[in-house]
Design an enzyme around this catalytic site. Structure first.
Site, PDB file in Angstrom:
ATOM      1  NE  ARG A 103      -2.393   1.424   3.382  1.00 60.20           N
ATOM      2  CZ  ARG A 103      -3.302   0.924   4.682  1.00 60.20           C
ATOM      3  NH1 ARG A 103      -4.576   1.038   4.749  1.00 60.20           N
ATOM      4  NH2 ARG A 103      -2.609   1.518   6.253  1.00 60.20           N
ATOM      5  CE  LYS A 197      -1.357   4.954   6.711  1.00 56.84           C
ATOM      6  NZ  LYS A 197      -2.556   5.488   7.609  1.00 56.84           N
ATOM      7  CD  GLU A 230     -11.257   7.537   5.881  1.00 60.23           C
ATOM      8  OE1 GLU A 230     -10.179   6.758   5.718  1.00 60.23           O
ATOM      9  OE2 GLU A 230     -10.928   8.503   5.488  1.00 60.23           O
TER      10      GLU A 230
END
Length: 348
Positions: A103, A197, A230
């Protein structure tokens, strides 16, 4: 002449020699040795919270906290041009390192940062860093930036990307007490930035601060279409009255590694007849607040029960049984899960 005050004085909110109009004398360090002596005094006698750091700028692992620094002209520092990720060190094993690294590099690609190291080399660096730290329980955090070079908007003046990593000696265990949350009024990130991210976490910070100011643990984001998204740095999951485990779709939010693992493990409870089904779906605010149980899902939790949302109880207002069953599944997976997810650290 104003005198310099201790860090505790500064942390108390007093700004020496400024608020009262006195002259403030700035210390000038004429040599690196003088500065290092000052830094050494700062850390003298204190337990090191960061037992080890890796820096590609230095080309190695640093054990002295005085030298755990990042150049001020790094594009990540002054422009936010960087990505990061985190893995857990538990009982001398790194959990889901390869999943997190994959990721990490996907995020880097979206941020248009090309790593100087392959995934296997990054893996090797992080394992060696964990070993050098001697930390058996904590977090392993790492960043890839466009690198240092200048203070311009474009990274064209940055000769090479930079990779940094640090081990944080940190105790954590299963979360068994429920928390309160609020609906955030801070605008959430657009899908492009939410799904990578990256280090631009100001919305996340403000969302967390907003919750704390209202006496809550953290917050919940709702997207422009009215669907649950989220938390500020965690995913969120629900148990419906029909005993379905539901997580919001990941198309416009970060696909948490722990949340993805939960989706893999939770069918075990379906087999036992404890859950009816496991799925991802859009949830409206009304549907979400009508859930029987609610939880945050994240690496260091791995599950945190949510019992109150916007001052209204979730279900009966107590920590749910299925929430804790799911927490047990994840915790056992972290402690003694498959070898493919638990990378041993070769401590000397």
């Amino acid at each position: 002449m104003a005198t310099l005050k201790s860090s505790s004085d500064r942390n108390s909110g007093a700004v020496p020699g400024v608020q009262n109009g006195e002259d403030f004398k700035v210390q000038v360090f004429s040599s690196s040795s003088e500065l290092l002596e000052k830094l050494h005094d700062k850390w003298s006698g204190k337990q090191k919270p960061y037992p080890a750091m890796y820096s590609s700028i230095f080309g190695g692992i640093i054990l002295d906290p005085e030298m755990m620094v990042i150049p001020i002209d790094d594009h990540m520092v002054h422009r936010g041009h960087g990505v990061f990720d985190t893995a857990i060190i538990l009982d001398g094993f790194i959990y889901e390192l390869d999943v997190h690294l994959a990721r990490f590099l996907r995020s880097a690609s979206k941020a248009k940062i090309t790593s100087s190291f392959s995934q296997s080399t990054l893996r090797s660096i992080l394992i060696q860093l964990a070993a050098a730290s001697l930390c058996r329980k904590g977090t392993l955090r790492y960043w890839l930036s466009a690198g240092p070079g200048d203070f311009l908007l474009s990274p064209a003046g940055c000769p090479a990307p930079a990779f940094y990593a640090v081990v944080i000696d940190e105790d954590f265990s299963q979360c068994k007490e429920g928390v309160k949350v609020i609906t955030s009024t801070i605008p959430m990130k657009s899908p492009l930035f939410a799904t990578m991210k990256n280090v631009n976490y100001l919305p996340n910070v403000l969302s967390k601060m907003e919750a704390e100011e209202k006496g809550a643990f953290a917050s919940i984001w709702v997207d422009d279409e009215g669907h649950i998204a989220e938390g500020p740095n965690v995913n969120v999951a629900f148990i419906t009255p029909e005993k379905e485990l539901v997580l919001p779709f990941f198309d416009s939010i970060l696909s948490g590694c722990t949340a993805m693992r939960l989706l893999e493990l939770a069918p075990k409870l379906v087999e036992l007849g404890h859950l009816k089904s496991v799925k991802t779906a859009n949830l409206t605010m009304e549907e979400a607040k009508g859930a029987s149980e609610m939880m945050y899902v994240g690496s260091t939790l791995p599950i945190l029960p949510i019992i109150v949302w916007d001052d209204k109880p979730i279900g009966d207002g107590n920590v749910g049984k299925l929430t804790m069953e799911l927490s047990d599944l994840l915790w056992e997976d972290m402690v003694a899960g498959p070898e493919t997810l638990r990378v041993p650290v070769p401590y000397a």
